[in-house]
Design a protein around this motif. Structure first.
Motif, PDB file in Angstrom:
ATOM      1  N   LYS A 134      62.477  74.169  15.308  1.00 39.72           N
ATOM      2  CA  LYS A 134      63.026  74.475  13.538  1.00 39.72           C
ATOM      3  C   LYS A 134      64.030  75.103  13.189  1.00 39.72           C
ATOM      4  O   LYS A 134      64.951  75.164  12.536  1.00 39.72           O
ATOM      5  N   ALA A 135      64.749  76.073  14.198  1.00 41.89           N
ATOM      6  CA  ALA A 135      65.559  76.504  13.820  1.00 41.89           C
ATOM      7  C   ALA A 135      66.964  76.133  13.499  1.00 41.89           C
ATOM      8  O   ALA A 135      67.955  76.635  13.249  1.00 41.89           O
ATOM      9  N   VAL A 136      67.109  74.827  14.235  1.00 40.18           N
ATOM     10  CA  VAL A 136      67.760  73.873  13.622  1.00 40.18           C
ATOM     11  C   VAL A 136      67.439  73.054  12.523  1.00 40.18           C
ATOM     12  O   VAL A 136      68.365  71.542  13.016  1.00 40.18           O
ATOM     13  N   GLY A 137      66.523  72.685  12.251  1.00 37.58           N
ATOM     14  CA  GLY A 137      66.427  71.897  10.595  1.00 37.58           C
ATOM     15  C   GLY A 137      65.928  70.435  12.375  1.00 37.58           C
ATOM     16  O   GLY A 137      66.076  69.425  11.060  1.00 37.58           O
ATOM     17  N   LEU A 138      64.736  70.126  12.788  1.00 39.26           N
ATOM     18  CA  LEU A 138      64.878  69.064  13.617  1.00 39.26           C
ATOM     19  C   LEU A 138      63.024  69.162  13.783  1.00 39.26           C
ATOM     20  O   LEU A 138      62.667  68.315  14.927  1.00 39.26           O
ATOM     21  N   GLU A 139      62.232  69.513  12.939  1.00 34.96           N
ATOM     22  CA  GLU A 139      60.534  69.346  12.776  1.00 34.96           C
ATOM     23  C   GLU A 139      60.851  67.963  12.724  1.00 34.96           C
ATOM     24  O   GLU A 139      60.576  67.598  12.174  1.00 34.96           O
ATOM     25  N   SER A 140      59.761  67.623  13.493  1.00 36.70           N
ATOM     26  CA  SER A 140      59.165  66.107  13.985  1.00 36.70           C
ATOM     27  C   SER A 140      57.725  66.294  13.839  1.00 36.70           C
ATOM     28  O   SER A 140      56.855  67.231  14.456  1.00 36.70           O
ATOM     29  N   PRO A 141      57.294  66.295  12.211  1.00 40.83           N
ATOM     30  CA  PRO A 141      55.560  65.297  12.039  1.00 40.83           C
ATOM     31  C   PRO A 141      54.965  64.733  13.243  1.00 40.83           C
ATOM     32  O   PRO A 141      54.396  64.267  13.637  1.00 40.83           O
ATOM     33  N   GLU A 142      56.071  63.219  13.146  1.00 41.53           N
ATOM     34  CA  GLU A 142      56.002  62.634  14.454  1.00 41.53           C
ATOM     35  C   GLU A 142      55.676  62.132  15.987  1.00 41.53           C
ATOM     36  O   GLU A 142      54.194  61.931  17.023  1.00 41.53           O
ATOM     37  N   MET A 143      56.362  63.734  16.145  1.00 36.85           N
ATOM     38  CA  MET A 143      56.299  64.398  17.341  1.00 36.85           C
ATOM     39  C   MET A 143      55.011  64.928  18.187  1.00 36.85           C
ATOM     40  O   MET A 143      53.749  65.124  18.433  1.00 36.85           O
ATOM     41  N   LEU A 144      54.289  65.652  16.826  1.00 36.86           N
ATOM     42  CA  LEU A 144      53.264  67.062  16.530  1.00 36.86           C
ATOM     43  C   LEU A 144      51.395  65.956  17.134  1.00 36.86           C
ATOM     44  O   LEU A 144      50.877  66.125  17.123  1.00 36.86           O
ATOM     45  N   LYS A 145      52.054  64.363  15.778  1.00 39.15           N
ATOM     46  CA  LYS A 145      51.281  63.914  16.052  1.00 39.15           C
ATOM     47  C   LYS A 145      50.943  62.765  17.402  1.00 39.15           C
ATOM     48  O   LYS A 145      49.413  63.338  17.515  1.00 39.15           O
TER      49      LYS A 145
END
Length: 368
Positions: A134-145
């Protein structure tokens, strides 16, 4: 070797020593520290109802006191591992309790504590990984899913962490190593975004409840132990005040995960130091709060006896951390304490107080 009585007023946490959860009543919550030439020594308060604290060579303790089987095993573990910090003493204590030598309930509590430690470490690692992305702007819904535990989730995580490392100008392996170091340091305290507080944060919450209960008891119960209860509440409040300031700075630094990674050499040293200081600050309090919880189901007379027992082992803050009036208040309260205190074991004959041992085992089942 018995070095004799001293007026117990340590300057630092290390000089105060780490509390040991022995089941032998006379030794319960005595403290171990490094003495001359780094030799382990134990501090035994009020030996034979004396006013001072006795300093005893660690290896000599079994020759002086009749110890339970659990305590002999724990004593040997501490000698073997040269344990001296709260974290090291806790690990040794859980190993001893897990063997069932302090009863089946304590063994079950120790196994549960070890499982919770592992779960907390895994959760902290995962949440920190998400925070870095998140700190580097790389949040990933795909990874969480997909879920980080799946093969697809791990593949996506590796890709994202490689990009995060590049953004932070770090090698990917170094980023993973630093993540592991932060998780290990932070897990005992816990993260602000965690659904479950860490062990030390829970300890702070339990200490606040203890402070409130002690204050109420001292105001409401006409007893010689009332001033002792008020003093215990005062020590708890002072500890809470220091702990809250420490936690605020600790959480602020951990939450700023990006700056932490960029200023690693200075920031991580502070974070690790704060976590260790929290462990020292709360060392010994889990026994006190659990013992008072056990006493809540008992009559006022037994509660007064518990308060007097707790005064003997209350974790007084070192001089560098304490208010100037705290040690003076401790000396004044001793005269009240002596009027109603009961001895737990006749150390000269070695006769055990089995009822007290059972009570300590009940406490161990609550606070491993």
């Amino acid at each position: 070797m018995l070095k004799g009585a001293i007026e117990y007023a340590p300057s630092t946490f290390e000089e105060r020593g780490a509390a040991v959860a022995f089941t032998t009543p006379l030794l319960s919550q005595t403290r171990v520290r490094r003495g001359e030439r780094s030799k382990l020594e134990v501090l035994i308060p009020s030996l034979s109802e004396g006013m001072g604290t006795y300093v005893v060579a660690w290896k000599s303790v079994p020759e002086m006191v009749s110890m339970t089987m659990h305590d002999r095993y724990l004593h040997d573990l501490i000698v073997k591992e040269e344990a001296c910090s709260p974290q090291e003493i806790r690990r040794a204590t859980l190993k001893a309790a897990r063997r069932g030598l302090a009863g089946p309930q304590a063994a079950q509590a120790a196994r549960r504590a070890l499982e919770e430690d592992e779960e907390q470490g895994t959760l902290t690692h995962y949440l920190l990984l998400l925070a870095i992305l998140k700190a580097v702007g790389l949040e990933s819904p795909e990874m969480l899913k997909a879920g980080i535990g799946t093969e697809e989730g791990q593949r996506l995580t590796r890709q994202l962490m490689a990009r995060a490392a590049d953004s932070l100008k770090l090698e990917a392996n170094l980023l993973y190593a630093r993540l592991a170091e932060i998780a290990a340091a932070v897990a005992p305290v816990g993260l602000t975004q965690s659904p479950k507080p860490g062990r030390l944060l829970r300890g702070m919450q339990e200490l606040k409840a203890f402070r409130q209960s002690m204050t109420s008891w001292s105001n409401e119960v006409p007893s010689d132990a009332a001033p002792v209860a008020a003093f215990c509440a005062d020590v708890a409040q002072h500890t809470i005040g220091i702990g809250e300031k420490l936690l605020t700075d600790f959480q602020r630094r951990v939450d700023a995960i990006g700056p932490l990674m960029r200023a690693w050499e200075t920031e991580f040293v502070v974070i690790r130091s704060h976590a260790q200081r929290m462990a020292w600050l709360l060392d010994g309090w889990s026994h006190v709060t659990a013992a008072w919880d056990v006493a809540q189901t008992e009559d006022r007379h037994q509660q007064a006896a518990t308060i007097n027992d707790l005064f003997r082992v209350i974790p007084l803050l070192p001089k560098k951390e304490s208010r100037e009036d705290m040690l003076g208040a401790a000396k004044r309260i001793k005269s009240v304490h002596r009027r109603s205190v009961r001895m737990l074991e006749d150390w000269r004959t070695g006769e055990m107080d089995m009822d007290s041992i059972r009570r300590i085992e009940l406490v161990k089942a609550r606070a491993p």
